[in-house]
Design an enzyme around this catalytic site. Sequence first.
Site, short mmCIF file in Angstrom:
data_model
loop_
_atom_site.label_atom_id
_atom_site.label_comp_id
_atom_site.label_asym_id
_atom_site.label_seq_id
_atom_site.Cartn_x
_atom_site.Cartn_y
_atom_site.Cartn_z
N ASP A 5 9.84 32.22 39.28
CA ASP A 5 8.56 32.91 39.55
C ASP A 5 7.49 31.98 40.14
O ASP A 5 6.88 32.29 41.15
CB ASP A 5 8.04 33.69 38.33
CG ASP A 5 7.69 32.84 37.12
OD1 ASP A 5 8.12 31.66 37.07
OD2 ASP A 5 6.98 33.35 36.23
N SER A 41 -3.67 38.84 11.51
CA SER A 41 -2.34 39.07 12.09
C SER A 41 -1.32 39.21 10.96
O SER A 41 -1.40 38.50 9.95
CB SER A 41 -1.96 37.88 12.98
OG SER A 41 -0.56 37.85 13.15
N SER A 63 6.16 37.16 23.71
CA SER A 63 5.18 37.66 22.75
C SER A 63 3.78 37.21 23.18
O SER A 63 2.79 37.92 22.96
CB SER A 63 5.49 37.20 21.34
OG SER A 63 5.61 35.80 21.30
N ASP A 105 5.86 37.09 33.15
CA ASP A 105 5.74 37.75 31.85
C ASP A 105 4.66 38.83 31.87
O ASP A 105 4.86 39.94 31.38
CB ASP A 105 5.41 36.72 30.77
CG ASP A 105 6.43 35.60 30.74
OD1 ASP A 105 7.48 35.75 31.39
OD2 ASP A 105 6.16 34.57 30.11
C1 GLA Z 1 8.41 31.67 30.88
C2 GLA Z 1 7.18 31.71 31.80
C3 GLA Z 1 7.49 32.56 33.06
C4 GLA Z 1 8.78 32.11 33.74
C5 GLA Z 1 9.91 31.98 32.72
C6 GLA Z 1 11.13 31.34 33.30
O1 GLA Z 1 8.66 32.94 30.37
O2 GLA Z 1 6.07 32.22 31.13
O3 GLA Z 1 6.39 32.48 33.93
O4 GLA Z 1 8.59 30.91 34.43
O5 GLA Z 1 9.53 31.20 31.60
O6 GLA Z 1 11.68 32.12 34.32
#
Ligand code: GLA
Length: 398
Positions: A36, A67, A126, A194
């Site tokens: 990404d 929490s 998360s 994410d």
């Molecule tokens: C984590 C990061 C993402 C991506 C993945 C690996 O989840 O937050 O941005 O780089 O690792 O693909």
Amino acid sequence: MDTSAVNILFKQHFGYTPAHVVGAPGRLEVLGNHTDYNEGLVMSVAVDKYVSIAASPRTDGKVELVSSAFPQRDIFWISELKHNPAAPWADYVKGTLVQLRKRGVHFSGFNAAIHSTIPIGAGMSSSAALEVATALIVRQLFPYSLTELGASVPPPRDNRGRLPPLEAKEKLHLARLCQAAEVEFVGVNCGLLDQLSCLFGRAYHVMNIDCRFQSVHHAPMPGEALVVCDSGVKHRLAAGEYNALREHCESAARALGAKSLRSVDLPWLKANRGNLNQRQYECAYHVVGEIQRVVFAEKALSDDDHRQFGQYMFLSHESSRDFLKNSCPELDLLVELARAHPGCLGARLTGGGFGGATINLVAYHQVESFIPAIAEQSEQRTGRKMKPVVCQIVDGAG
Ligand code: GLA
């Protein structure tokens, strides 16, 4: 999404009923490891594990957070958004509030209860879900809309007090805002995967994300099961390994005279190997190959060739393990065990790596034998109990 647990937590702690409840799902990276932030391609899904927040406004300019996952509550002024070493989990909330404020969103204090069914540190995002849920609960409490230039006129509520769903453009602004929270406040120099996945998920579909153009296309996901096996090794993204990988990739691109590794192909990489140190070469080799695998896997998926799709998952894991070097023996074992099971079409580590979970594509009719087999063999080999979890693909937040 089941909101009863977060409602109960709120009532127990604050003594009254919350005004609003929001939820944001976790994600599974199906293929495209560490592509990404290299402006590459990645396939992901949002899954039926959620961070939910129940909240009500308060008038004294303070935020109180509780929490279900941590005993320590956190209370702070909205004018003093600082790290509290006793409650590091609250950083994701504070980081998001800082970014909202930076874009001109006006909000006052609030009470909030947080409950998550996304396992923490399992590579299912998360943290992104908590950031997105924070931005959405603030939107419910103190409505705003976001444009390229920042906050703008809030959307009207309907006659039942509901806000309209977010449009794609606004989701993108929100994803970027939440990414900035993680980079600037938490200190993980993550890409956009994410946060995008959490907002753009679609039930029964995989997201084909092009990170150069920040575009998302949905394609039907094979009618097989997605099973997650948690290695039990907590991944430590903030600990620096993640940021170091990103640094290797970006410096490799610079040394190759490219804007990002997206613009590099294998012959060019090999021809210019002499300009790179060993780690730069290995990381670039992984990323260039991984982007290609996503292209081929998209094709396999549109041809309904699930076995072939699964092969790219296995190859992805091998490349992460051998070149990017973000696997660990526990993840390798889980992939090895899965691969030996006849129902497993593909398996790989998912997310940042250095621990966390594997994602397994398993033929539906074999799930019932896959789950106990992997659980048993994994316990035999590690002495640790592990329960594989079947995940459903769901709609994103907002
Ligand atoms: C984590 C990061 C993402 C991506 C993945 C690996 O989840 O937050 O941005 O780089 O690792 O693909």
